[in-house]
Design an enzyme around this catalytic site. Structure first.
Site, PDB file in Angstrom:
ATOM      1  N   GLU A  38      -2.572  -8.964   2.773  1.00  0.00           N
ATOM      2  CA  GLU A  38      -2.962  -9.539   4.059  1.00  0.00           C
ATOM      3  C   GLU A  38      -4.464  -9.419   4.309  1.00  0.00           C
ATOM      4  O   GLU A  38      -4.978 -10.047   5.235  1.00  0.00           O
ATOM      5  CB  GLU A  38      -2.179  -8.858   5.195  1.00  0.00           C
ATOM      6  CG  GLU A  38      -2.658  -7.483   5.603  1.00  0.00           C
ATOM      7  CD  GLU A  38      -2.222  -6.356   4.683  1.00  0.00           C
ATOM      8  OE1 GLU A  38      -2.449  -5.174   5.054  1.00  0.00           O
ATOM      9  OE2 GLU A  38      -1.666  -6.626   3.593  1.00  0.00           O
ATOM     10  N   HIS A  87      -3.754  -4.670  -0.518  1.00  0.00           N
ATOM     11  CA  HIS A  87      -3.353  -5.261   0.759  1.00  0.00           C
ATOM     12  C   HIS A  87      -3.434  -6.785   0.640  1.00  0.00           C
ATOM     13  O   HIS A  87      -4.534  -7.344   0.769  1.00  0.00           O
ATOM     14  CB  HIS A  87      -4.280  -4.790   1.880  1.00  0.00           C
ATOM     15  CG  HIS A  87      -4.014  -3.400   2.350  1.00  0.00           C
ATOM     16  ND1 HIS A  87      -3.050  -3.112   3.293  1.00  0.00           N
ATOM     17  CD2 HIS A  87      -4.585  -2.223   1.992  1.00  0.00           C
ATOM     18  CE1 HIS A  87      -3.038  -1.800   3.516  1.00  0.00           C
ATOM     19  NE2 HIS A  87      -3.952  -1.239   2.737  1.00  0.00           N
ATOM     20  N   CYS A 131       0.835  -1.208   0.000  1.00  0.00           N
ATOM     21  CA  CYS A 131       0.000   0.000   0.000  1.00  0.00           C
ATOM     22  C   CYS A 131       0.870   1.258   0.000  1.00  0.00           C
ATOM     23  O   CYS A 131       1.648   1.449  -0.932  1.00  0.00           O
ATOM     24  CB  CYS A 131      -1.009  -0.034   1.142  1.00  0.00           C
ATOM     25  SG  CYS A 131      -2.364   1.151   0.896  1.00  0.00           S
TER      26      CYS A 131
END
Length: 205
Positions: free
Chosen positions: A187, A185, A83
């Protein structure tokens, strides 16, 4: 087989624990740290980031993260930006009429998205070339989670780039040498993001 070590650079940007958990699931031994020596010595370094480009750069410089990243670039040691942690790897960022120097690992400027709806927040597909190994085994129709108002558009000399479309094409992921970065992102991107992180962790072995 030795478990690869990953340092997550802690410079006060937040969103560290979700990245830590995702990287642990991907098979890494993970340490969240602001210690420069640890960041240099790890098999892989993750540079996270949320918020404004300028404040992230201030935080990185304050803990010596810029020097750790520069050392890893010189040593061809793997780095993954996520990001705003991806954005700061570019030469500069333009926000609210202000231009802030970045780390200059990649050529290019991070600018506001040219879309009717900003921020770009939610799930979107990514067009990835077959030689971008971060996406090995990932379904071309897979969706990734984005939350951002700014991005780089390229081109970036010598880099392999995946793109996403939101009011125009922007760089969703990039790799050149040992340095990779994702605007999304991983994750927070369910199975597709987990696969991207596994691919990166496997490359550290």
């Amino acid at each position: 087989m030795t478990t690869p070590t990953v340092a997550i650079l802690d410079y006060g940007s937040g969103n560290l624990r979700s990245a830590e958990r995702a990287l642990l699931r991907a098979g890494a031994a993970v340490e969240v740290t602001s210690d420069r020596a640890t960041c240099v010595a790890a098999n892989g370094l993750v540079v996270p980031g949320v918020g404004a480009f300028a404040s992230c750069m201030d935080g990185i410089v304050a803990v010596g993260g810029d020097r750790a990243i520069a050392r890893r670039v010189r040593d061809a040691a793997p780095i993954l930006g996520i990001c705003v942690g991806a954005q700061v790897l570019f030469e500069s960022g333009r926000e609210h009429g202000q231009t802030t120097p970045g780390l200059g690992v990649f050529e290019g400027v991070v600018e506001r998205l040219r879309a009717d709806r900003v921020p770009h927040m939610g799930w979107n597909t990514v067009a990835a070339p077959t030689d971008l190994t971060l996406f090995d085994g990932v379904d071309p129709d897979a969706r990734f989670y984005f939350v951002h108002s700014y991005a780089a558009t390229g081109p970036v000399p010598g880099a392999t780039v995946a793109t996403c479309d939101h009011g125009g094409r922007f760089i969703a992921a990039i790799n050149r040498g040992a340095v990779s970065a994702t605007q999304f992102h991983p994750e927070k991107s369910a199975d597709a993001g987990a696969a991207v992180l596994r691919n990166w962790v496997r490359s550290l072995r």
